[in-house]
Design a protein around this motif. Structure first.
Motif, mmCIF file in Angstrom:
data_model
loop_
_atom_site.group_PDB
_atom_site.id
_atom_site.type_symbol
_atom_site.label_atom_id
_atom_site.label_comp_id
_atom_site.label_asym_id
_atom_site.label_seq_id
_atom_site.Cartn_x
_atom_site.Cartn_y
_atom_site.Cartn_z
ATOM 1 N N PRO A 65 -47.978 44.880 -32.702
ATOM 2 C CA PRO A 65 -47.175 44.313 -33.793
ATOM 3 C C PRO A 65 -47.902 44.254 -35.143
ATOM 4 O O PRO A 65 -47.249 44.075 -36.178
ATOM 5 C CB PRO A 65 -46.843 42.903 -33.289
ATOM 6 N N ILE A 66 -49.227 44.361 -35.170
ATOM 7 C CA ILE A 66 -50.067 44.437 -36.379
ATOM 8 C C ILE A 66 -49.677 43.449 -37.486
ATOM 9 O O ILE A 66 -49.538 43.809 -38.642
ATOM 10 C CB ILE A 66 -50.161 45.883 -36.931
ATOM 11 N N GLY A 67 -49.561 42.162 -37.122
ATOM 12 C CA GLY A 67 -49.182 41.155 -38.106
ATOM 13 C C GLY A 67 -50.314 40.274 -38.582
ATOM 14 O O GLY A 67 -50.072 39.183 -39.101
ATOM 15 N N TYR A 68 -51.552 40.725 -38.458
ATOM 16 C CA TYR A 68 -52.730 39.878 -38.719
ATOM 17 C C TYR A 68 -52.868 39.479 -40.182
ATOM 18 O O TYR A 68 -52.884 38.307 -40.523
ATOM 19 C CB TYR A 68 -53.976 40.624 -38.244
ATOM 20 N N GLN A 69 -52.967 40.443 -41.079
ATOM 21 C CA GLN A 69 -53.200 40.138 -42.491
ATOM 22 C C GLN A 69 -51.907 39.996 -43.285
ATOM 23 O O GLN A 69 -51.897 39.409 -44.363
ATOM 24 C CB GLN A 69 -54.081 41.218 -43.122
ATOM 25 N N ARG A 70 -50.830 40.528 -42.743
ATOM 26 C CA ARG A 70 -49.547 40.465 -43.441
ATOM 27 C C ARG A 70 -48.477 40.124 -42.404
ATOM 28 O O ARG A 70 -47.773 40.995 -41.904
ATOM 29 C CB ARG A 70 -49.269 41.812 -44.122
ATOM 30 N N PRO A 71 -48.345 38.841 -42.041
ATOM 31 C CA PRO A 71 -47.448 38.436 -40.962
ATOM 32 C C PRO A 71 -46.001 38.868 -41.146
ATOM 33 O O PRO A 71 -45.306 39.180 -40.171
ATOM 34 C CB PRO A 71 -47.571 36.903 -40.947
ATOM 35 N N GLU A 72 -45.532 38.895 -42.407
ATOM 36 C CA GLU A 72 -44.143 39.306 -42.641
ATOM 37 C C GLU A 72 -43.912 40.762 -42.271
ATOM 38 O O GLU A 72 -42.768 41.207 -42.101
ATOM 39 C CB GLU A 72 -43.758 39.062 -44.105
ATOM 40 N N GLY A 73 -45.000 41.509 -42.120
ATOM 41 C CA GLY A 73 -44.874 42.915 -41.741
ATOM 42 C C GLY A 73 -44.302 43.122 -40.348
ATOM 43 O O GLY A 73 -43.765 44.192 -40.050
ATOM 44 N N VAL A 74 -44.413 42.106 -39.489
ATOM 45 C CA VAL A 74 -43.847 42.240 -38.143
ATOM 46 C C VAL A 74 -42.324 42.293 -38.214
ATOM 47 O O VAL A 74 -41.680 43.103 -37.530
ATOM 48 C CB VAL A 74 -44.298 41.091 -37.227
ATOM 49 N N ASN A 79 -37.300 45.505 -38.278
ATOM 50 C CA ASN A 79 -36.185 45.981 -39.111
ATOM 51 C C ASN A 79 -36.221 47.492 -39.300
ATOM 52 O O ASN A 79 -35.165 48.148 -39.355
ATOM 53 C CB ASN A 79 -36.206 45.282 -40.466
ATOM 54 N N GLU A 80 -37.426 48.052 -39.424
ATOM 55 C CA GLU A 80 -37.552 49.498 -39.549
ATOM 56 C C GLU A 80 -37.072 50.204 -38.290
ATOM 57 O O GLU A 80 -36.421 51.256 -38.353
ATOM 58 C CB GLU A 80 -39.010 49.877 -39.852
ATOM 59 N N ILE A 81 -37.366 49.630 -37.141
ATOM 60 C CA ILE A 81 -36.864 50.199 -35.886
ATOM 61 C C ILE A 81 -35.340 50.167 -35.870
ATOM 62 O O ILE A 81 -34.680 51.144 -35.484
ATOM 63 C CB ILE A 81 -37.440 49.432 -34.675
ATOM 64 N N LYS A 82 -34.759 49.055 -36.333
ATOM 65 C CA LYS A 82 -33.303 48.917 -36.352
ATOM 66 C C LYS A 82 -32.640 49.906 -37.308
ATOM 67 O O LYS A 82 -31.472 50.275 -37.115
ATOM 68 C CB LYS A 82 -32.924 47.481 -36.721
ATOM 69 N N LYS A 83 -33.366 50.336 -38.337
ATOM 70 C CA LYS A 83 -32.825 51.348 -39.243
ATOM 71 C C LYS A 83 -32.719 52.707 -38.561
ATOM 72 O O LYS A 83 -31.876 53.530 -38.920
ATOM 73 C CB LYS A 83 -33.717 51.476 -40.477
ATOM 74 N N VAL A 84 -33.604 52.923 -37.581
ATOM 75 C CA VAL A 84 -33.649 54.220 -36.893
ATOM 76 C C VAL A 84 -32.659 54.271 -35.736
ATOM 77 O O VAL A 84 -32.034 55.304 -35.482
ATOM 78 C CB VAL A 84 -35.076 54.496 -36.377
#
Length: 293
Positions: A65-74, A79-84
């Motif tokens: 999930p890579i949300g360490y430094q930018r939690p909102e990125g998760v 949402n990016e997956i849902k766009k696909v």
């Protein structure tokens, strides 16, 4: 420039294993890219970390999930997956137990994903109890195969390397592997090297090279954003071997400590991360040859 400013600059450079600070500042905070030549393999980047996700007709397999430094990125990731696709997220797979790659999995869990990791990752997470990390639902030891919607993803634990829980994820049909941290693409490893198992990592890279694949998706963007090749893996193996050869004659007679700052690795002087990250490599090999640790 004052000594304070020099030290600050060095620390900033050392912290940025991949990609370089300037490159990060020029990029948008996140991005999704489809891997060329595939039907449903994507790379999601959040800041300076990236993950792979695979879209199938029956659902999605996501990684880190890579949300360490930018939690909102998760949330951006989901949402990016849902766009696909409108298919459900079935799995979330952890590459290893380090927080910079697996923090922030709750949105995936809330979406119904089953979290899978190596057994050593779960054991470490049970000790640290990080509230930002979702505990795995399922673990495995040596290998596990996930089949979903006509796609096969193989998970393999090949021994100690960047950690004691780092795995290789391989898509046999697409001939793609996802390997986090142990095989940077075209650059010097960063300060995460301090907890590396160096000699074992050399064996690990040899095993990865022996696998059937053409392209490697790294856990941090490669130089120029490119994917890795087997030559990149061979280059990283050579880097480790040369670092070991430099530090061994200092470590065995007990002359290593302090001298790790003088490691040269001149074959790699043109790579990003040189010389800022060399000390971390030298210090770790000092541990191997100077203390047996």
């Amino acid at each position: 420039m004052s000594r304070t400013h020099v030290l600050a600059a060095a620390l900033i450079a050392a912290a940025c294993a991949t990609p370089a600070v300037a490159q990060q500042q020029q990029q948008p905070p996140f991005a999704t890219t489809k891997v060329e030549g595939t039907d449903g393999v994507y790379i999601f980047r959040n800041g300076g970390a990236q993950s792979m996700f695979i879209v199938t007709k029956d659902g999605v397999i996501a990684t880190d999930p890579i949300g360490y430094q930018r939690p909102e990125g998760v949330t951006d990731y989901v949402n990016e997956i849902k766009k696909v696709t409108d298919k459900p997220i079935k799995y979330l797979i952890y590459s290893h137990h380090h927080f910079d790659h697996i923090s922030g999995g709750k949105p995936f869990k809330d979406a119904g994903a089953r979290v899978i990791a190596h057994k050593n990752a779960k054991a470490k997470l049970a000790q640290t109890k990080n509230p930002n990390v979702v505990m795995p639902d399922e673990t495995f030891d040596k290998t596990k195969t996930i089949k979903l919607g006509g796609t096969t993803l193989e998970l393999s634990y090949l021994g100690l390397n960047h950690s004691d829980s780092n795995i290789v994820m391989r898509l046999p049909k697409e001939k793609i592997v996802f390997v986090v941290d142990t095989i940077p693409v075209g650059q010097i490893p960063g300060r995460g090297f301090i907890d590396m198992f160096p000699l074992e990592a050399e064996d690990f890279i040899k095993k990865v090279i022996a696998m059937d694949w053409d392209r490697l998706i790294p856990g941090h963007p490669g130089v120029g954003g490119r994917l890795g090749t087997k030559q990149d893996a061979r280059d990283q193996l050579r880097l480790l071997q040369e670092a070991s050869a430099e530090m061994k004659p200092l470590g065995i007679p007990g002359k290593c400590w302090g001298a790790e700052k003088d490691i040269k690795l001149t074959s790699f002087k043109d790579w990003p991360g040189y010389p800022a990250n060399l000390e971390f490599i030298g210090r770790r090999y000092c541990g191997v040859w100077g203390r047996g640790t």
